[in-house]
Design an enzyme around this catalytic site. Structure first.
Site, PDB file in Angstrom:
ATOM      1  N   SER A   1      15.539   0.976  21.158  1.00  0.00           N
ATOM      2  CA  SER A   1      13.894   1.708  20.364  1.00  0.00           C
ATOM      3  C   SER A   1      14.368   2.334  19.451  1.00  0.00           C
ATOM      4  CB  SER A   1      13.586   2.453  21.072  1.00  0.00           C
ATOM      5  OG  SER A   1      12.040   2.984  20.640  1.00  0.00           O
TER       6      SER A   1
ATOM      7  N   GLU B   1       5.114  -4.599  24.512  1.00  0.00           N
ATOM      8  CA  GLU B   1       5.830  -3.326  23.531  1.00  0.00           C
ATOM      9  C   GLU B   1       5.034  -2.623  22.885  1.00  0.00           C
ATOM     10  OE1 GLU B   1       8.347  -2.920  23.500  1.00  0.00           O
ATOM     11  OE2 GLU B   1       9.869  -4.495  23.192  1.00  0.00           O
TER      12      GLU B   1
ATOM     13  N   HIS C   1       6.328  -0.987  26.299  1.00  0.00           N
ATOM     14  CA  HIS C   1       7.461  -0.277  25.349  1.00  0.00           C
ATOM     15  C   HIS C   1       8.213   0.374  26.812  1.00  0.00           C
ATOM     16  CE1 HIS C   1      10.486   0.524  21.819  1.00  0.00           C
ATOM     17  NE2 HIS C   1      10.148   2.121  22.246  1.00  0.00           N
TER      18      HIS C   1
END
Length: 558
Positions: free
Chosen positions: A227, A345, A439
């Site tokens: 990320s 995600e 995610h």
């Protein structure tokens, strides 16, 4: 100049080899004696802990963050310390919004006491490490939250496979990324912002000078992150200041978004300096001195309440161009990369989605108003009969899927190896919560920490199937850090990304699939190209029903 740098690096490598041998002796001797491991590094002597054949050193300061009246300056390299430094406890997390630890946040983890002077790193090393590959982990958290101390980042499992693992803290949010005209005026280069990225670069310099003493090879360093950590890796790949400080790169769920320029409004962003002035006004401060007079906790809380957006800054020095432009120019680091994204995600990031349209008719109307001549292509991929799933998929593909494949294509264009993956693994607790392959869900699998997640994390079953998948991912990541080629014994070979557009898919087990994105990549390449050409639109999560009207086709866009 280049020849001098090569000679200096060769000298460093020779010294590293000597120190690595000493380090292996020191660590092994400590382990055999049952004593805490001690390392004599250039920075100073540190004493850590020893757990199951792994020497662990926590909270080592790699630099000092200027604080108070000196706040918002580049990090200051840590001076050599005298005596033996205790390295048994993690360093304090960098200041960040305390509300991020809310009970309903699956990413929440107890932070403990925070500090403005927070620039520390942690090292996990096998007792017998000597010239071992080094994996440097940069945590995520949208550049506003997170810490290297989080349990699922524990490097012991990776170190058991023969690598030296390093994780680090860096300044976050307003304390790490504020740009301001007065700050630029203080700088010899007339720039400001990007202090968090400068911290990461300083950590890599520390690693180059010191990691051999822990048994690591300073000429075999892989930077990795997820990320915002993967975003950081992309910035490091494009920063001239980070060149030659790493040899490979891993980007998990990265996003190649636009970001403000320092002094001019560009691509729909106000200038970074104007954002600093805006914050100054919102906080009723008269000048930079007033902002520096605020305590870090108060400053972070007020900036968060005001809605201060944390971005990197295109300053021409630390970040020379938009990431997309640097990759188009072929100016990114020509190193092997491993990059990918997760199928779910956005399932845990629904804050990135706008309110859903009332019905299919409204959905289609908004898409057609936004995408014009590309609307039919968009609706064919993201149809109106499954609005929620279409919105989840569209934002995922625009942010993470497009970025991963773009990295692969651009590395291939400069002749550098690229290996792409899709993480599509689910398990009961996650799937029942609507969080299939959410995610960051790949992190405990690639770290080997699947049964060491926090209470809020969907519980991973204690089954052989889960451990087998994790072991495979650990093997792939470790072999990539070692040689630049991901390999796992008894598992499918991972093809280099090229004309067949091969991805490794991680579901119940790994397998290879070609052309994962199909027309989705070309759709977003076209939309981003048009926005870049027009120069007045951002590209990030402004996708689908919240997309501004797309500019007309430009000559440079296919």
């Amino acid at each position: 100049m280049i020849a001098a740098r090569i000679r200096a690096r060769a000298a460093l490598t020779r010294a590293a080899g000597v120190l690595a041998g000493v380090a292996g002796t020191v660590l092994a001797a400590s382990a055999q004696a049952g004593e805490p491991p001690v390392v004599r590094a250039e920075a100073g002597i540190v004493r850590g802990t020893q757990e199951d054949g792994i020497a662990i050193f926590r909270g080592i300061p790699y630099a000092e963050a200027p604080v108070g009246e000196r706040r918002w300056q580049p990090p200051v390299a840590k001076a050599h310390w005298e005596g033996v430094r205790d390295a048994r406890a993690f360093g304090p997390p960098c200041f960040q919004p305390e509300a991020r630890g809310a009970a309903n946040n699956i990413y929440a983890e107890e932070l403990g006491k925070m500090s403005e002077d927070c620039l520390t790193l942690n090292v996990w090393a096998p007792d017998d490490a000597a010239n071992a590959p080094v994996l440097v982990w940069i945590h995520g958290g949208a550049l506003v939250a997170g810490a290297s101390s989080f349990g699922m980042y524990d490097g012991a499992h990776l170190a058991e496979e023969g690598v030296v693992v390093v994780s680090l803290n860096y300044r976050l949010g307003v304390l790490g990324f504020l740009a301001h005209p007065e700050l630029s005026a203080e700088s010899e280069q007339d720039i400001s912002g990007n202090y968090g990225f400068l911290d990461q670069i300083e950590a890599l310099r520390w690693i180059e000078r010191n990691i051999a003493a822990f048994g690591g090879d300073p000429d075999n360093v892989t930077i990795a992150g997820e990320s915002a950590g993967a975003l950081s890796v992309m910035y490091l790949m494009t920063s001239p200041l980070a060149r030659e400080l790493f040899d490979k790169a891993v980007m998990q769920s990265s996003y190649m978004i636009s970001t403000p320029a320092l002094k001019e409004a560009e691509h729909g962003h106000p200038s970074a300096e104007s954002l600093g002035l805006w914050l100054e006004e919102k906080l009723e401060a008269d000048d930079l001195a007033d902002l520096r007079a605020l305590g870090p906790r108060e400053l972070v809380a007020k900036a968060t309440a005001a809605g201060y957006p944390t971005w990197g800054t295109v300053d021409g020095k630390v970040i020379p161009h938009q990431i997309a432009e640097s990759f188009d120019r072929g100016e990114q680091a020509p190193v092997p990369v491993l990059a990918g994204f997760n199928s779910g995600e956005i399932r845990s990031l629904r804050r990135l989605l706008p309110p859903a349209p009332a019905d299919a008719e409204e959905y289609e109307a908004k898409v057609r108003a936004a995408y014009g001549d590309l609307a039919d292509r968009f609706l064919a991929i993201y149809p109106s009969d499954t609005i929620d799933e279409s919105m989840l998929a569209a934002t995922r593909d625009a942010l993470y899927g497009w970025t991963a494949e773009r990295i692969g294509r651009k590395q291939a264009a400069i002749g550098a190896p690229a290996y792409l993956y899709l993480f599509d693994h689910g398990y009961p607790a996650a799937d029942e919560a609507g969080l299939h392959a959410f995610h960051a869900s790949e992190i405990p699998f690639m770290f080997g920490t699947i049964w060491e997640t926090t209470d809020n994390w969907p519980r991973i079953p204690r089954t052989e199937e889960q451990r087998t998948l994790s072991d495979a991912m650990v093997d792939y990541w470790i072999s990539f850090a070692r040689s630049g080629v991901p390999h796992a014994e008894g598992r499918p070979g991972w093809p280099r990304f090229g004309d067949d557009e091969a991805y490794m898919v991680f579901d119940r087990k790994p397998f290879v699939v070609n052309d994962v994105l199909g027309d989705r990549y070309e759709l977003y390449e076209e939309t981003v190209c048009r926005r870049r050409a027009a120069g007045d639109q951002q590209w990030n999560w402004n996708v689908g029903v919240i997309s501004p009207p797309l500019p007309a086709k430009a000559p440079q866009c296919r």
